[in-house]
Scaffold this active site. Structure first.
Site, short mmCIF file in Angstrom:
data_model
loop_
_atom_site.label_atom_id
_atom_site.label_comp_id
_atom_site.label_asym_id
_atom_site.label_seq_id
_atom_site.Cartn_x
_atom_site.Cartn_y
_atom_site.Cartn_z
N GLU A 101 -4.48 -31.39 -16.74
CA GLU A 101 -5.02 -30.26 -17.50
C GLU A 101 -5.24 -30.68 -18.95
O GLU A 101 -4.34 -31.23 -19.59
CB GLU A 101 -4.05 -29.08 -17.43
CG GLU A 101 -4.34 -27.93 -18.38
CD GLU A 101 -5.73 -27.34 -18.22
OE1 GLU A 101 -6.43 -27.21 -19.24
OE2 GLU A 101 -6.12 -27.02 -17.08
N CYS A 140 -10.42 -9.69 -0.24
CA CYS A 140 -9.29 -9.50 -1.14
C CYS A 140 -9.29 -10.63 -2.16
O CYS A 140 -9.44 -11.80 -1.78
CB CYS A 140 -7.99 -9.50 -0.33
SG CYS A 140 -6.49 -9.44 -1.34
N ARG A 196 -2.23 12.50 9.42
CA ARG A 196 -2.22 12.07 8.01
C ARG A 196 -2.79 13.20 7.15
O ARG A 196 -3.86 13.74 7.44
CB ARG A 196 -3.03 10.80 7.81
CG ARG A 196 -3.13 10.37 6.35
CD ARG A 196 -3.69 8.98 6.16
NE ARG A 196 -2.64 8.06 5.74
CZ ARG A 196 -2.84 7.04 4.91
NH1 ARG A 196 -4.04 6.78 4.42
NH2 ARG A 196 -1.84 6.25 4.56
N TYR A 250 -11.49 14.47 3.74
CA TYR A 250 -12.37 14.50 4.90
C TYR A 250 -12.34 15.88 5.57
O TYR A 250 -11.77 16.82 5.05
CB TYR A 250 -12.02 13.35 5.84
CG TYR A 250 -12.16 12.01 5.14
CD1 TYR A 250 -13.30 11.72 4.39
CD2 TYR A 250 -11.16 11.04 5.20
CE1 TYR A 250 -13.44 10.50 3.73
CE2 TYR A 250 -11.30 9.83 4.54
CZ TYR A 250 -12.43 9.56 3.81
OH TYR A 250 -12.57 8.36 3.15
N ALA A 266 -8.34 -21.89 -9.56
CA ALA A 266 -9.02 -22.65 -8.51
C ALA A 266 -8.36 -24.00 -8.30
O ALA A 266 -8.12 -24.43 -7.16
CB ALA A 266 -10.49 -22.82 -8.86
#
Length: 667
Positions: free
Chosen positions: A420, A358, A216, A169, A401
């Site tokens: 399963e 995330c 920083r 930056y 899931a």
């Protein structure tokens, strides 16, 4: 543990050595005002045990917006909302530090018409946009904007301010001789290239002497023509003399995907990778240093402190993945850390001007992220809503899931069992782990599986569920999480060349002849990872055909660049805008840039064109008459993020789904 020891930075007392590094969220309004999401997000990480929260880079001028929804500081109207963020951080026991920044040449015109400016006339290699040199009057105005913004942070109750002079930056653009070719007092010699930052530091220290200041910096640029280690040490020593209380060490520059990898690292990068550049700086200055850079496990952080590479560790993406990382590291909370897998979806969403999320923690910035809902068993006794009942939940499918739904439902006190069909649980995890540098992805599974074991959820494998067996179980709700199946090729195929699905190629790599010529149809994430894996493990010569103009568009760009660089080194031939029309004998016919073109199929064809939802079990569930809900890929094809979110939210909504008159079929 060294990371648990309290410390000091100037006048600030820190309860431990863990700092939350600054990362964008895009949780604010389009006007730059902070929101309840900001307060929830930062407050949860303070509750989770971090000693200091450095909030994301805030905008100091209207013409220097980072993102459409960046937090802003260029007017007093932003103070009340930021005061609320500070209150939330302080309520969690952490210090609040506000980072302020000007992106300079890395501003994007697409964000509210921002104008890229920098030390000297330059072109941003990432966007191709020109950036003009700032004038002396503009430099003075920017420095005043930094001061005014710091004043607002002070008034909002922040404990300190951090100047962002890293990651490519504006301050770094002035410091780097690659970009700064000025011939006035801000260019040329090292002293001149440091001047812009040091003058700004002096201005803040002179006008706000009681407000602690951190800076920083990027310890190195990771490219030719940049500043040297001696240059950076000289800068940090000058910052120490100027009254800065700590140096926050990052690395690299976000000016291109190649260099951005050193700021936001893909999984191929080593843990603690910044150490060789951070340690000399830490040894050269007398003030504390903070080090970032793929710190995933507590052992990573502990090793940095033991090696003397820094005094504090900046746990960045890992605190997005798990706000309670510090207290879990200290043993105060007895559930596993939900680890960052360096997939960089968080960063990619920011580049797309979306709010951060995330893969392993899709509830970031939502009330559902609270540990009471993320890991209900961590709060004893389990709190249950008045009138809520223990439900009997059957989960069909032991992939991510299904296991996530089972984990949360069991932690909430429901009676849960998983069935399963395959011989082993895990769903598509073996596929996700097959590619090089994917070892960290395993935690998507291990975090959940360890809790399934500790919660003593029964898991039955090798089960072919039927209407009869489901009915006998008497479930209040069936969670159907049976995943996906490969999509068949949608064009004529008449060939004697062997054809494999990518899933089979990854799981049974011994079927691929060594050094074979292989054509992969489909250049999405699965296609390029299949090519990468087989080049690495079997030495194949790969041709990848993709119908879209972009390879693996669903992949975070830093990670994608990393894989594509390996493919190039491995001699792969990658074609975009090349949809396949047919396979005939030994030829794959593709429409390359609109022209029907023959491509030699080689010795093997691999199909990687994506999956379809696998809902084969649904008719049996419906015949059983049980209420059911779909989760994960069998609901809608997605990724780990959507699979985890489906399972988590479905489990939190069990009582509402089954409450009273709403009991019924799939919803």
């Amino acid at each position: 543990m060294l990371i648990a020891r309290p410390g000091r930075m100037g006048p600030l007392r820190l309860r431990n050595r863990i700092i939350m590094g600054p990362m964008g969220t895009n949780f604010s309004t389009t006007d730059g005002l902070s929101t309840e999401r900001d307060r929830l997000y930062y407050g949860e990480r303070a509750r989770g045990g971090a000693a200091m929260i450095i909030t994301e880079a805030m905008v100091i001028q209207p013409g220097a917006r980072n993102h459409t929804n960046s937090l802003c500081l260029y007017h007093d109207r932003y103070i009340p909302g930021l005061a609320g963020v500070v209150d939330a951080i302080h309520a969690g026991g952490a210090l609040a530090v506000g980072q302020i920044n000007h992106r300079g040449a890395l501003l994007k015109r697409s964000v509210l018409g921002m104008e890229p400016v920098t030390a000297s006339d330059w072109h941003n290699p990432n966007t191709g946009e020109p950036a003009r040199a700032v004038t002396l009057a503009e430099i003075e105005a920017i420095q005043q904007a930094y001061l005014d913004s710091a004043r607002r942070l002070f008034r909002a109750g922040y404990d300190a301010v951090e100047l962002h002079a890293a990651n490519g930056y504006l301050f770094q653009q002035f410091f780097s001789p690659r970009i700064n070719r000025r011939e006035d007092r801000y260019g040329g010699t090292l002293a001149n290239r440091m001047r812009f930052l040091l003058e700004t530091v002096a201005l803040l220290r002179g006008e706000l002497p009681g407000f602690p200041l951190l800076v920083r910096v990027s310890a190195t640029e990771y490219c030719e023509g940049g500043y040297s280690e001696a240059d950076m040490i000289a800068l940090c020593r000058a910052l120490e003399r100027a009254g800065v209380i700590a140096i926050d060490l990052s690395g690299g520059t976000n000016e291109s995907p190649r260099l951005s990898r050193y700021c936001i690292q893909p999984p191929s990068f080593a843990r603690r990778f910044l150490e060789p550049y951070a340690r000399p700086i830490a040894k050269a200055v007398g003030i504390p240093t903070i080090m970032a850079g793929r710190i995933i496990d507590p052992e990573d952080a502990e090793g940095i402190l033991r090696a003397g590479s820094a005094d504090y560790v900046a746990v960045c993406r890992a605190l997005v993945a798990d706000a309670w990382w510090p207290r879990k590291a200290f043993g105060e909370i007895r559930t596993p850390i939900r680890k960052c897998i360096s997939c960089n979806v968080c960063f990619e969403r920011l580049t797309m001007e979306r709010d951060v999320s995330c893969v392993t923690n899709p509830m970031v910035g939502l009330e559902f992220e609270r540990i009471e809902l993320a890991e209900p068993q961590a709060r004893k006794p389990v709190a249950r809503r008045r009138g809520a009942k223990r439900r009997r939940i059957l989960v069909l499918g032991a992939g991510v899931a299904g296991v996530e739904a089972a984990r949360v439902a069991a932690a909430l006190g429901h009676r849960v069992e998983i069935w399963e069909k395959a011989a082993k649980p895990g769903g598509q995890m073996p596929l996700a782990l097959a590619a090089p540098d994917k070892a960290d992805v395993a935690d998507v599974w291990t975090y959940r599986w360890r809790q399934i074991e500790s919660l003593k959820v029964p898991v039955r494998t090798g089960i072919n569920a039927t209407a009869h067996s489901i009915r006998d179980f008497r479930p209040d709700l069936v969670v159907v999480a049976t995943g996906a199946k490969p999509r068949p090729l949608p064009f004529p195929v008449q060939t004697r060349v062997p054809l494999l699905q990518a899933w089979d190629a990854l799981l049974e790599q011994e079927r691929i002849p060594r050094r074979a010529r292989v054509t992969i149809i489909g250049g999405g994430m699965v296609g390029i990872e299949t090519a990468d894996t087989l080049i690495h493990n079997r030495g194949i010569r790969a041709t990848v055909l993709e119908g879209l103009p972009v390879i693996a568009k669903e992949m975070a760009r830093n990670n994608r660049y990393d894989v594509l660089e390996r493919l190039e080194k491995g001699g792969a031939w990658v074609l975009v805008n090349a949809p396949v029309e047919s396979v005939e004998d030994g030829t794959v016919w593709a429409k390359v840039e609109g022209v029907r073109t023959p491509v030699d199929a080689g010795e093997l064809i691999i199909a990687a064109i994506g999956p379809l939802p696998n809902r084969d079990i649904v008719p049996e569930v419906e015949r059983a008459g049980a209420p059911y809900a779909l989760a994960g890929d069998c609901n809608q094809i997605g990724d780990f993020l959507s699979a985890v979110r489906d399972g988590w939210m479905l489990a939190l909504g069990i009582d509402e789904r089954l409450h009273g008159s709403r009991l019924g079929k799939r919803r």
